[in-house]
Design an enzyme around this catalytic site. Structure first.
Site, PDB file in Angstrom:
ATOM      1  CG  HIS A 295      47.288 -25.943  11.495  1.00 34.35           C
ATOM      2  ND1 HIS A 295      45.922 -26.456  11.434  1.00 34.35           N
ATOM      3  CD2 HIS A 295      47.428 -24.628  10.856  1.00 34.35           C
ATOM      4  CE1 HIS A 295      45.346 -25.384  10.629  1.00 34.35           C
ATOM      5  NE2 HIS A 295      46.054 -24.663  10.643  1.00 34.35           N
ATOM      6  CG  HIS A 338      46.308 -17.898  15.904  1.00 38.74           C
ATOM      7  ND1 HIS A 338      45.245 -18.778  16.001  1.00 38.74           N
ATOM      8  CD2 HIS A 338      46.366 -17.057  15.150  1.00 38.74           C
ATOM      9  CE1 HIS A 338      44.483 -18.403  15.026  1.00 38.74           C
ATOM     10  NE2 HIS A 338      45.003 -17.392  14.536  1.00 38.74           N
ATOM     11  CD  GLU A 344      45.082 -13.646  11.558  1.00 34.42           C
ATOM     12  OE1 GLU A 344      43.974 -14.429  11.791  1.00 34.42           O
ATOM     13  OE2 GLU A 344      46.091 -14.350  11.839  1.00 34.42           O
ATOM     14  CE1 TYR A 353      39.005 -20.483   8.148  1.00 33.25           C
ATOM     15  CE2 TYR A 353      38.122 -19.714  10.234  1.00 33.25           C
ATOM     16  CZ  TYR A 353      39.132 -20.012   9.229  1.00 33.25           C
ATOM     17  OH  TYR A 353      40.345 -19.898   9.853  1.00 33.25           O
ATOM     18  CG  HIS A 368      40.437 -12.361  14.735  1.00 40.32           C
ATOM     19  ND1 HIS A 368      40.068 -12.941  13.843  1.00 40.32           N
ATOM     20  CD2 HIS A 368      39.397 -12.174  15.744  1.00 40.32           C
ATOM     21  CE1 HIS A 368      38.796 -13.602  14.079  1.00 40.32           C
ATOM     22  NE2 HIS A 368      38.519 -13.268  15.113  1.00 40.32           N
ATOM     23  CG  HIS A 374      41.868 -14.882  16.356  1.00 37.33           C
ATOM     24  ND1 HIS A 374      43.143 -14.097  16.664  1.00 37.33           N
ATOM     25  CD2 HIS A 374      42.414 -15.380  15.168  1.00 37.33           C
ATOM     26  CE1 HIS A 374      43.940 -14.041  15.572  1.00 37.33           C
ATOM     27  NE2 HIS A 374      43.659 -14.674  14.348  1.00 37.33           N
TER      28      HIS A 374
END
Length: 437
Positions: A295, A338, A344, A353, A368, A374
């Site tokens: 990813h 992460h 963010e 989403y 976050h 999160h």
């Protein structure tokens, strides 16, 4: 608005281009920016978006040739806009927890764009030219004989519901959900909401106090990819010919002021330069992703960046998550769990989403901050862990992030708002210890 070439051409393409535009043929001086007498007895006026001695490749300024200069106005008086905050309120003790807001309710929104802005979170200091603020707006009325200018920062508008018609000194931009508009610091504008008969317009604003947004460097991606400069559109010159005064509202040093004018501030007959409002359709973003496994970092979705004094660590990145194909093999496809150095602020324009299929709604927001854990909620984790990994198209979705090196601090209004989701953390409560040695 009067424009001799409107029928043929409404926009000029490119980001940071040296534009030239005239609403009346012959209105642009030839060879001199400030001749002793400009054509048609217009007034030359320079607006500088950077210091005079900024490096040439970063320098932004435009010359405008107008019927009256902007110095012609009445005296300023204080103006009340209690919901729009500048910079971080460091007296607020903020727990290191994830935060989320439901969409702002659309009822009782009898306001225009100026009065309809509410600050959710901010960081930095406008006086120090660093940091950003994340706002939401509601607008049910157009700004008629009313204009606004922000001396504290440039404004990135992300409509979520309803079109915006943005009249600026350089011309007119029409922006719909899925598109964005970038309005330079110091440029006067007003906003009409042509879809008000269908309900208020709603969206997000990033107010950038720091270095101007620009296209990111592409590095190993090469010469093509992400956002192309040619897909950004600046307006052609247009001016209002109707007589009558305006109320000019100005944001200056974190405070708001108003002054009467006897004429329209949108009286620029011609202009040239590389400081201009622009719009961009996110459907033109060339998405980059993995075609094997794993990813990639979300930095590959950066549309615009405002750099800081630390290379690679942005004052603010504007990042989008548009429709795209997922084809990675043996890979957990949603964002992994992460903790990041960067903070963010996230919003959803439309659709779903993939990491929060139920709780994150269009018009809502999440926050976050740095090193706050999160990631996908329980539902998204379970689904992605067991999915048959065939090629999958994520469609009808557009999320975004304002990502900053500085910690976002929510405003008192945001912390007390009925839209605050006080149960947000519960979306991870069902994640059990699944260790099976």
């Amino acid at each position: 608005m009067t424009n001799a070439s409107t029928a043929e051409r409404r926009y000029q393409s490119g980001f940071g281009n040296e534009y030239a535009s005239e609403a009346v043929a012959g209105a642009l001086p030839q060879g001199r920016n400030s001749p002793q007498r400009a054509p048609f007895d217009l007034y030359p006026e320079l607006i500088s978006g950077t210091a005079f001695t900024a490096p040439r490749h970063e320098n932004r300024r435009s010359w405008m040739y107008r019927r009256q200069p902007s110095v012609v106005s009445g005296r300023y008086q204080a103006y009340a806009q209690p919901h729009w905050q500048t910079g971080a309120d460091r007296d607020i003790a903020l727990a290191p927890e994830p935060m989320r807001w439901h969409p702002l309710p659309l009822d009782n929104a009898d306001v225009d764009f100026i009065d309809g802005i509410h600050t959710l979170a901010a960081n930095g200091d406008a006086e120090a030219h660093s940091g950003v603020a994340a706002h939401v707006y509601l607008a049910s009325r157009s700004m008629e004989r009313r204009a606004f200018v922000n001396a504290d920062g440039e404004m990135l508008l992300v409509p979520q519901q309803g079109r915006l018609v943005i009249t600026t000194e350089m011309g007119v931009l029409e922006v719909k959900p899925g598109e964005i508009a970038l309005l330079p610091r110091g440029v006067v504008f007003k906003i009409a909401v042509p879809d008000s008969d269908q309900g208020p317009s709603r969206g997000y604003v990033c107010e950038n106090y720091g270095a101007q947004f620009r296209l990111p460097e592409l590095g190993p991606i090469g010469s093509n990819g992400l956002a192309n400069a040619r897909d950004f559109q600046a307006p052609v010159a247009a001016f209002e010919s109707e007589a009558g005064g305006y109320e000019l509202v100005k944001k200056f040093g974190g405070r708001f002021w108003k002054a009467p004018t006897r004429q329209s501030p949108f009286n620029v007959v011609a202009w040239h330069g590389n400081l201009a409002p622009v719009k961009y359709d996110t459907a033109n973003f060339m998405t980059i992703g993995s075609i094997s496994f794993d990813h990639p970092d979300p930095s590959i979705f950066t549309v615009l960046t405002s750099p800081s004094d630390t290379p690679g660590t942005a004052n603010c990145d504007f990042v989008i998550f548009p429709p795209r194909w997922l084809v990675m093999e043996n890979t957990f496809r949603p964002p992994w769990y992460h903790r990041n150095l960067m903070s963010e602020f996230m919003g959803l324009v439309y659709g779903e989403y993939d990491a929060k299929p139920g709780g994150f709604k269009p018009g809502g927001a999440s926050l976050h901050n740095a090193m706050v854990p999160h990631g996908p909620d329980e539902e998204a984790f379970e689904k992605a862990s067991r999915a048959d990994l065939k090629p999958q198209k994520l469609d009808n979705t557009l999320a975004f992030m304002f990502e900053s090196r500085f910690r976002f601090i929510p405003t008192a209004w945001a912390l007390q708002s009925s839209a605050l989701d006080t149960d947000y953390a519960d979306c991870w409560a069902g994640l059990k210890d699944q260790f099976k040695p």
